[in-house]
Enzyme design. Structure first.
Site, PDB file in Angstrom:
ATOM      1  N   HIS A 134       0.872  -1.164   0.000  1.00 40.74           N
ATOM      2  CA  HIS A 134       0.000   0.000   0.000  1.00 40.74           C
ATOM      3  C   HIS A 134       0.914   1.219   0.000  1.00 40.74           C
ATOM      4  O   HIS A 134       1.922   1.232   0.711  1.00 40.74           O
ATOM      5  CB  HIS A 134      -0.862  -0.054   1.268  1.00 40.74           C
ATOM      6  CG  HIS A 134      -1.852   1.052   1.387  1.00 40.74           C
ATOM      7  ND1 HIS A 134      -1.496   2.329   1.763  1.00 40.74           N
ATOM      8  CD2 HIS A 134      -3.189   1.082   1.186  1.00 40.74           C
ATOM      9  CE1 HIS A 134      -2.576   3.089   1.779  1.00 40.74           C
ATOM     10  NE2 HIS A 134      -3.629   2.357   1.441  1.00 40.74           N
ATOM     11  N   ARG A 176      -2.876   1.604  -4.577  1.00 39.97           N
ATOM     12  CA  ARG A 176      -2.665   0.192  -4.885  1.00 39.97           C
ATOM     13  C   ARG A 176      -3.225  -0.046  -6.270  1.00 39.97           C
ATOM     14  O   ARG A 176      -4.082   0.716  -6.730  1.00 39.97           O
ATOM     15  CB  ARG A 176      -3.441  -0.719  -3.924  1.00 39.97           C
ATOM     16  CG  ARG A 176      -3.227  -0.547  -2.477  1.00 39.97           C
ATOM     17  CD  ARG A 176      -3.985  -1.621  -1.706  1.00 39.97           C
ATOM     18  NE  ARG A 176      -5.335  -1.225  -1.353  1.00 39.97           N
ATOM     19  CZ  ARG A 176      -6.285  -2.088  -0.977  1.00 39.97           C
ATOM     20  NH1 ARG A 176      -6.036  -3.387  -0.955  1.00 39.97           N
ATOM     21  NH2 ARG A 176      -7.475  -1.666  -0.641  1.00 39.97           N
ATOM     22  N   LYS A 179      -7.143   0.685  -7.948  1.00 40.69           N
ATOM     23  CA  LYS A 179      -7.972   1.531  -7.074  1.00 40.69           C
ATOM     24  C   LYS A 179      -8.106   2.924  -7.672  1.00 40.69           C
ATOM     25  O   LYS A 179      -7.392   3.293  -8.597  1.00 40.69           O
ATOM     26  CB  LYS A 179      -7.336   1.617  -5.675  1.00 40.69           C
ATOM     27  CG  LYS A 179      -7.277   0.289  -4.962  1.00 40.69           C
ATOM     28  CD  LYS A 179      -8.652  -0.208  -4.607  1.00 40.69           C
ATOM     29  CE  LYS A 179      -8.813  -0.621  -3.183  1.00 40.69           C
ATOM     30  NZ  LYS A 179     -10.080  -0.278  -2.579  1.00 40.69           N
ATOM     31  N   CYS A 184      -4.292  12.266  -1.679  1.00 41.51           N
ATOM     32  CA  CYS A 184      -3.352  11.955  -0.587  1.00 41.51           C
ATOM     33  C   CYS A 184      -2.170  11.141  -1.097  1.00 41.51           C
ATOM     34  O   CYS A 184      -1.073  11.216  -0.533  1.00 41.51           O
ATOM     35  CB  CYS A 184      -4.024  11.293   0.611  1.00 41.51           C
ATOM     36  SG  CYS A 184      -4.862   9.732   0.305  1.00 41.51           S
ATOM     37  N   TYR A 185      -2.375  10.386  -2.178  1.00 43.14           N
ATOM     38  CA  TYR A 185      -1.249   9.640  -2.726  1.00 43.14           C
ATOM     39  C   TYR A 185      -0.250  10.541  -3.435  1.00 43.14           C
ATOM     40  O   TYR A 185       0.878  10.120  -3.711  1.00 43.14           O
ATOM     41  CB  TYR A 185      -1.724   8.484  -3.615  1.00 43.14           C
ATOM     42  CG  TYR A 185      -2.517   7.496  -2.802  1.00 43.14           C
ATOM     43  CD1 TYR A 185      -3.890   7.325  -3.003  1.00 43.14           C
ATOM     44  CD2 TYR A 185      -1.913   6.795  -1.762  1.00 43.14           C
ATOM     45  CE1 TYR A 185      -4.622   6.474  -2.197  1.00 43.14           C
ATOM     46  CE2 TYR A 185      -2.643   5.942  -0.952  1.00 43.14           C
ATOM     47  CZ  TYR A 185      -3.998   5.786  -1.174  1.00 43.14           C
ATOM     48  OH  TYR A 185      -4.709   4.957  -0.373  1.00 43.14           O
ATOM     49  N   ASP A 224     -10.124  14.884  -2.064  1.00 41.26           N
ATOM     50  CA  ASP A 224      -9.443  13.661  -2.510  1.00 41.26           C
ATOM     51  C   ASP A 224      -9.421  13.559  -4.035  1.00 41.26           C
ATOM     52  O   ASP A 224      -8.505  12.960  -4.606  1.00 41.26           O
ATOM     53  CB  ASP A 224     -10.066  12.408  -1.878  1.00 41.26           C
ATOM     54  CG  ASP A 224     -11.555  12.233  -2.194  1.00 41.26           C
ATOM     55  OD1 ASP A 224     -12.049  11.097  -2.080  1.00 41.26           O
ATOM     56  OD2 ASP A 224     -12.233  13.228  -2.526  1.00 41.26           O
ATOM     57  N   ASP A 231     -10.939  18.753   2.685  1.00 41.35           N
ATOM     58  CA  ASP A 231     -10.667  18.630   4.116  1.00 41.35           C
ATOM     59  C   ASP A 231      -9.195  18.954   4.335  1.00 41.35           C
ATOM     60  O   ASP A 231      -8.415  19.002   3.389  1.00 41.35           O
ATOM     61  CB  ASP A 231     -11.027  17.229   4.638  1.00 41.35           C
ATOM     62  CG  ASP A 231     -10.239  16.125   3.969  1.00 41.35           C
ATOM     63  OD1 ASP A 231     -10.856  15.254   3.327  1.00 41.35           O
ATOM     64  OD2 ASP A 231      -8.994  16.157   4.053  1.00 41.35           O
ATOM     65  N   HIS A 234      -6.415  16.254   3.007  1.00 41.85           N
ATOM     66  CA  HIS A 234      -6.120  16.250   1.578  1.00 41.85           C
ATOM     67  C   HIS A 234      -5.492  17.566   1.147  1.00 41.85           C
ATOM     68  O   HIS A 234      -4.691  17.609   0.212  1.00 41.85           O
ATOM     69  CB  HIS A 234      -7.367  15.914   0.769  1.00 41.85           C
ATOM     70  CG  HIS A 234      -7.775  14.481   0.912  1.00 41.85           C
ATOM     71  ND1 HIS A 234      -8.737  14.068   1.807  1.00 41.85           N
ATOM     72  CD2 HIS A 234      -7.300  13.358   0.319  1.00 41.85           C
ATOM     73  CE1 HIS A 234      -8.840  12.738   1.742  1.00 41.85           C
ATOM     74  NE2 HIS A 234      -7.985  12.284   0.852  1.00 41.85           N
TER      75      HIS A 234
END
Lengths: 276, 327
Positions: A134, A176, A179, A184-185, A224, A231, A234
């Site tokens: 992950h 991953r 997905k 955030c990634y 996101d 938020d 993010h």
């Protein structure tokens, strides 16, 4: 705020006082006043206090004891006395103690050994040995190894490849395979890539676009993904990701510590060098 | 920081998949109900904090944590206090009453998992609960395995559940072969199930790691499965990523490498522009040539150059690869 050079827009003393009131006798920090101590919130407290250069306002000795006492025999770290083991906590412990200059209080060889035991067939990392790879956990492991000076133990080409394949056609990154992309990634994948000097393996322009499209044009902040509700989490990850990629107007952030290079310089810690 | 979106109180937290846009205004009845919920929540916080301060790990405190966790599974301090109450009940309650409370606790955590299947706190709580039940020899590991199967049926990629399943399988002494068969079923249901492929990578070594011949035979079967995957859908990356690993677990024989090359070439005849096929072919040729065979290496370079066009997002990955080859 620091990355956007806007730290002065908040009340420094009030923030510090509130953080101080979240420290428990054990030395750890809870998420709010009256909450139990846990490494997750301890990490945030340490980062903020470092940014504000206010470490002298809390009980540093107890803090160090709290963190170091959570290390287990196999080198892993629990999040608190209830014993959940996770590489997130390895990262937090190593990062905090490094920022505090107290890595001597844990067994760093064993800590690295445990982290490496969480490496999977694809070269990336999970929460515990055997857990699926992950990007979030991978950041924790790669960051931890970077701070310990052991990132060269990794097969950077294999890991870098898995990481750069997180970029989907829309330009966003997922955590991953198969997905959905998520801002955030932009932090977790990109910082991991920076630590192994393969940040250039993603398409920078496309990612920047994805992050900017995820802004809320009315209320501000970053979500996101485009059209979703923003938020603070993010927003941080989006801004930090943009900073990592060298976006103009943002203060540079360090990929291993997730704090600004300015803060690291004040602490005498050398930032990660990587091709932008 | 609070925002009302569609009548829900959205605290400052991580939001995933929550659309922006005007939340609908609440009717006065809905507003009244929401205000009542908030009042109960706030009073439960007071009860929790008071009980904590007095170290009163009693039923009243225990029930207060339920009111909180029903709305917020991430209220970890409430989980901690709840467990302190359970530990206190172990000392004070009779066997029958205790078993009743523990059964209810299983149901309670099941509901919380259903509500928020990705909350680390809930899964850890259930794990601790099951360990306590196991100490008292009343843990039903079969049922836990069944619950995992059920949840993975709803969300095959839930890594919390996969992790919990590994824990349960170990505690319940489930046969490795049975668990391996479970992953075969999952992969055959959906070749994109990377979580199942990952689990297989662990189990191949657990089952055959010590026997070279058995491992090679198992790898051959895996390769067949992977071929099914990429002929079914060449765009699906899971099988391809797994393939790369399969060709490195043990040093493959020339026969195996030649066969794999043939299979990939067969696919390329059907799918001339498959990025994954070309990429895998390049990895394969590099392996086969050991970087010394000039013809193969020239084909590798050609493929990587094609990939720069086919997959421009990763152009720098391919450029670095080419630089590496020149050195």
């Amino acid at each position: 705020m620091e990355l956007m050079n806007g730290l002065d827009e908040m009340d420094k003393q009030k923030v510090i006082e509130w953080i101080v009131s979240c420290q428990l006798p054990s030395g750890g920090f809870g998420g709010n006043i009256g909450h139990d101590a846990h490494l997750l919130y301890t990490m945030s407290a340490v980062q903020v206090l470092c940014m504000y250069d206010a470490m002298d306002r809390i009980n540093k000795e107890n803090l160090v004891t709290f963190i170091s006492s959570l290390q287990k025999e196999d080198g892993s770290f629990a999040g608190d006395e209830w014993g959940e083991i996770d590489t997130r906590f390895s990262y937090i412990a190593i990062s905090c103690l490094s920022l505090l200059g107290r890595l001597d209080t844990i067994n760093t060889d064993k800590a690295a050994e445990f982290v490496l035991s969480c490496k999977n067939f694809d070269g990336a990392f999970g929460c515990v040995p055997g857990a699926e790879s992950h990007a979030g956990q991978t950041f924790c492991c790669v960051g931890a190894l970077t701070i310990l000076g052991k990132v060269d133990l990794l097969d950077k080409d294999l890991l870098g490849w898995w990481l750069c394949e997180r970029q989907v056609p829309s330009g966003g990154l997922n955590g991953r395979p198969e997905k959905l992309p998520d801002v955030c990634y932009s932090w977790w994948v990109v910082s991991s890539l920076a630590c192994i000097d393969r940040l250039i393996w993603i398409d920078r322009e496309k990612l920047i676009n994805f992050i900017l499209e995820s802004q809320d044009p009315e209320g501000g902040g970053i979500a996101d993904r485009p059209d979703d509700l923003p938020d603070v989490f993010h927003t941080f990850f989006g801004v930090a990701g943009l900073s990592l990629m060298g976006m103009e107007g943002l203060s540079p952030v360090d990929p291993a510590y997730a704090v600004s290079i300015n803060t690291l310089n004040k602490l005498g810690i050398k930032p990660v060098q990587y091709r932008k | 920081y609070q925002r009302r979106v569609r009548g829900q109180l959205i605290e400052a937290r991580m939001n995933h998949g929550v659309k922006r846009g005007a939340g609908k205004a609440l009717s006065s009845q809905e507003q009244k109900e929401l205000d009542e919920k908030i009042a109960i929540y706030r009073s439960s916080i007071s009860t929790l904090n008071n009980k904590k301060a007095e170290k009163q790990f009693d039923l009243e405190g225990f029930e207060a944590t339920a009111r909180l966790l029903e709305h917020n599974t991430d209220y970890f301090t409430a989980w901690n206090f709840r467990r302190e109450c359970l530990l206190s009940f172990f000392k004070t309650m009779d066997q029958a009453k205790l078993e009743e409370i523990l059964k209810k606790e299983l149901t309670f955590t099941e509901k919380r998992i259903g509500q928020n299947p990705k909350s680390y706190w809930v899964w850890h709580h259930r794990k601790l609960l099951m360990e306590w039940l196991d100490e008292r020899k009343i843990a039903d590991w079969k049922r836990e395995l069944y619950l995992c199967t059920k949840l993975l049926g709803l969300d095959e990629r839930n890594f919390h559940c996969w992790g919990y399943r590994r824990f349960v399988a170990a505690k319940g002494n489930v046969k490795l072969e049975d668990e391996f068969d479970f992953t075969t079923k999952k992969v055959e249901e959906n070749f994109s199930n990377y979580s199942a492929w990952h689990q297989r990578s662990l189990m191949l070594l657990q089952l055959h790691g010590k026997d070279d011949a058995a491992l090679r035979a198992a790898i051959d079967k895996e390769l067949e499965l992977v071929h099914n995957a990429f002929f079914t859908n060449p765009e699906d990356q899971s099988g391809w990523i797994y393939l790369r690993w399969l060709l490195g677990v043990v040093k493959p024989t020339e026969e195996v490498l030649k066969r794999e090359l043939q299979v990939i070439n067969d696919l390329l005849d059907l799918e001339k522009n498959s990025k994954w096929a070309k990429l895998s072919k390049a990895f394969l040729l590099e392996k086969m040539s050991n970087r010394t065979d000039v013809t193969m290496m020239s084909e590798v370079k050609s493929l990587v150059n094609q990939l720069k066009e086919l997959d421009p997002t990763h152009v720098n990955y391919y450029s670095d690869w080419l630089s590496n080859l020149s050195n």
